[in-house]
Design a protein around this motif. Structure first.
Motif, PDB file in Angstrom:
ATOM      1  N   ALA A  42       0.848  -1.186   0.000  1.00 38.94           N
ATOM      2  CA  ALA A  42       0.000   0.000   0.000  1.00 38.94           C
ATOM      3  C   ALA A  42       0.887   1.240   0.000  1.00 38.94           C
ATOM      4  O   ALA A  42       1.769   1.400   0.845  1.00 38.94           O
ATOM      5  N   CYS A  43       0.645   2.131  -0.948  1.00 32.80           N
ATOM      6  CA  CYS A  43       1.421   3.372  -1.053  1.00 32.80           C
ATOM      7  C   CYS A  43       1.255   4.188   0.227  1.00 32.80           C
ATOM      8  O   CYS A  43       0.161   4.273   0.791  1.00 32.80           O
ATOM      9  N   THR A  44       2.334   4.815   0.673  1.00 30.55           N
ATOM     10  CA  THR A  44       2.286   5.611   1.901  1.00 30.55           C
ATOM     11  C   THR A  44       1.666   6.989   1.684  1.00 30.55           C
ATOM     12  O   THR A  44       1.537   7.758   2.628  1.00 30.55           O
ATOM     13  N   HIS A  45       1.268   7.297   0.444  1.00 31.78           N
ATOM     14  CA  HIS A  45       0.567   8.565   0.203  1.00 31.78           C
ATOM     15  C   HIS A  45      -0.858   8.436   0.731  1.00 31.78           C
ATOM     16  O   HIS A  45      -1.123   8.838   1.868  1.00 31.78           O
ATOM     17  N   ILE A  46      -1.750   7.848  -0.034  1.00 29.16           N
ATOM     18  CA  ILE A  46      -3.095   7.605   0.506  1.00 29.16           C
ATOM     19  C   ILE A  46      -3.517   6.163   0.283  1.00 29.16           C
ATOM     20  O   ILE A  46      -4.700   5.866   0.105  1.00 29.16           O
ATOM     21  N   GLY A  47      -2.532   5.263   0.282  1.00 23.82           N
ATOM     22  CA  GLY A  47      -2.856   3.843   0.295  1.00 23.82           C
ATOM     23  C   GLY A  47      -3.128   3.217  -1.050  1.00 23.82           C
ATOM     24  O   GLY A  47      -3.725   2.133  -1.114  1.00 23.82           O
ATOM     25  N   GLY A  48      -2.693   3.843  -2.130  1.00 19.84           N
ATOM     26  CA  GLY A  48      -2.874   3.241  -3.451  1.00 19.84           C
ATOM     27  C   GLY A  48      -2.276   1.839  -3.506  1.00 19.84           C
ATOM     28  O   GLY A  48      -1.300   1.543  -2.821  1.00 19.84           O
ATOM     29  N   ASP A  49      -2.890   0.992  -4.321  1.00 22.21           N
ATOM     30  CA  ASP A  49      -2.429  -0.384  -4.450  1.00 22.21           C
ATOM     31  C   ASP A  49      -1.177  -0.406  -5.325  1.00 22.21           C
ATOM     32  O   ASP A  49      -1.265  -0.199  -6.542  1.00 22.21           O
ATOM     33  N   VAL A  61       6.775   2.848  -9.176  1.00 26.17           N
ATOM     34  CA  VAL A  61       5.971   4.040  -9.423  1.00 26.17           C
ATOM     35  C   VAL A  61       4.514   3.731  -9.094  1.00 26.17           C
ATOM     36  O   VAL A  61       3.921   2.812  -9.676  1.00 26.17           O
ATOM     37  N   CYS A  62       3.941   4.482  -8.171  1.00 23.65           N
ATOM     38  CA  CYS A  62       2.537   4.283  -7.797  1.00 23.65           C
ATOM     39  C   CYS A  62       1.641   4.727  -8.941  1.00 23.65           C
ATOM     40  O   CYS A  62       1.815   5.815  -9.498  1.00 23.65           O
ATOM     41  N   ALA A  63       0.658   3.878  -9.254  1.00 19.76           N
ATOM     42  CA  ALA A  63      -0.223   4.164 -10.393  1.00 19.76           C
ATOM     43  C   ALA A  63      -1.187   5.306 -10.105  1.00 19.76           C
ATOM     44  O   ALA A  63      -1.684   5.948 -11.029  1.00 19.76           O
ATOM     45  N   LEU A  64      -1.451   5.585  -8.835  1.00 21.00           N
ATOM     46  CA  LEU A  64      -2.477   6.583  -8.529  1.00 21.00           C
ATOM     47  C   LEU A  64      -2.008   8.011  -8.787  1.00 21.00           C
ATOM     48  O   LEU A  64      -2.625   8.761  -9.526  1.00 21.00           O
ATOM     49  N   HIS A  65      -0.901   8.399  -8.137  1.00 19.52           N
ATOM     50  CA  HIS A  65      -0.455   9.799  -8.282  1.00 19.52           C
ATOM     51  C   HIS A  65       1.022   9.925  -8.609  1.00 19.52           C
ATOM     52  O   HIS A  65       1.572  11.011  -8.574  1.00 19.52           O
ATOM     53  N   GLY A  66       1.685   8.784  -8.829  1.00 21.18           N
ATOM     54  CA  GLY A  66       3.042   8.841  -9.356  1.00 21.18           C
ATOM     55  C   GLY A  66       4.174   8.977  -8.356  1.00 21.18           C
ATOM     56  O   GLY A  66       5.304   9.265  -8.760  1.00 21.18           O
ATOM     57  N   ALA A  67       3.915   8.766  -7.057  1.00 22.15           N
ATOM     58  CA  ALA A  67       5.040   8.753  -6.117  1.00 22.15           C
ATOM     59  C   ALA A  67       6.004   7.641  -6.522  1.00 22.15           C
ATOM     60  O   ALA A  67       5.583   6.601  -7.038  1.00 22.15           O
ATOM     61  N   THR A  68       7.309   7.853  -6.294  1.00 23.94           N
ATOM     62  CA  THR A  68       8.284   6.828  -6.661  1.00 23.94           C
ATOM     63  C   THR A  68       9.111   6.423  -5.459  1.00 23.94           C
ATOM     64  O   THR A  68       9.470   7.255  -4.613  1.00 23.94           O
ATOM     65  N   ASP A  79       7.747  12.398  -4.149  1.00 29.41           N
ATOM     66  CA  ASP A  79       6.346  12.298  -3.732  1.00 29.41           C
ATOM     67  C   ASP A  79       5.455  12.595  -4.948  1.00 29.41           C
ATOM     68  O   ASP A  79       5.971  12.790  -6.063  1.00 29.41           O
ATOM     69  N   PRO A  80       4.125  12.617  -4.786  1.00 30.91           N
ATOM     70  CA  PRO A  80       3.255  12.806  -5.960  1.00 30.91           C
ATOM     71  C   PRO A  80       3.462  14.138  -6.670  1.00 30.91           C
ATOM     72  O   PRO A  80       3.013  14.310  -7.807  1.00 30.91           O
ATOM     73  N   PHE A  81       4.124  15.072  -5.997  1.00 31.13           N
ATOM     74  CA  PHE A  81       4.331  16.390  -6.599  1.00 31.13           C
ATOM     75  C   PHE A  81       5.754  16.555  -7.123  1.00 31.13           C
ATOM     76  O   PHE A  81       6.176  17.658  -7.460  1.00 31.13           O
TER      77      PHE A  81
END
Ligand code: FES
Length: 115
Positions: A42-49, A61-68, A79-81
């Motif tokens: 689970a991504c540590t941003h908001i829990g993306g799979d 790379v998280c598929a939701l907002h792109g954190a790496t 982070d996503p930004f």
């Protein structure tokens, strides 16, 4: 030490992310350059799979907002930004030690209390 079988054989793993659930917690497995890595699923941003994400150049790379994240350490790369540590909106991913028992991947849940 708390070794748990993932039920996944090393030979089934490739350079993509493979989702498993161990004692109720999501974990992703990847085999890269002959080594198997296990990270929290689970991504540590908001829990993306993270199993929906991709692996490129040793980065998850998280598929939701792109954190790496660094595949080998779970450390945050951006982070996503696009912000790099020590600034940024996400924490590192938990990483688990891995061993192979008769070709099956086991992970060590020590120091990673349940969800
Ligand atoms: S949930 Fe992963 S970047 Fe937002």
């Amino acid at each position: 030490v708390a070794w748990r079988s993932t039920g996944v054989r090393e030979s089934e793993l490739g350079p993509g992310l493979r989702a498993v659930e161990i004692e109720g917690r999501p974990v992703v497995l990847v085999r890269l350059s002959g080594a198997v890595h296990a990270l929290a699923g689970a991504c540590t941003h908001i829990g993306g799979d993270l199993a929906d994400g991709t692996v490129t150049d040793g980065r998850v790379v998280c598929a939701l907002h792109g954190a790496t994240f660094d595949l080998k350490t779970g450390g945050v790369l951006t982070d996503p930004f696009g912000v790099e540590p020590p600034e940024g909106a996400v924490e590192p991913l938990e990483r688990y030690r891995v061993r192979l028992v008769d070709g099956t991947v086991e992970v060590d849940l020590t120091d990673h209390p349940g969800p």
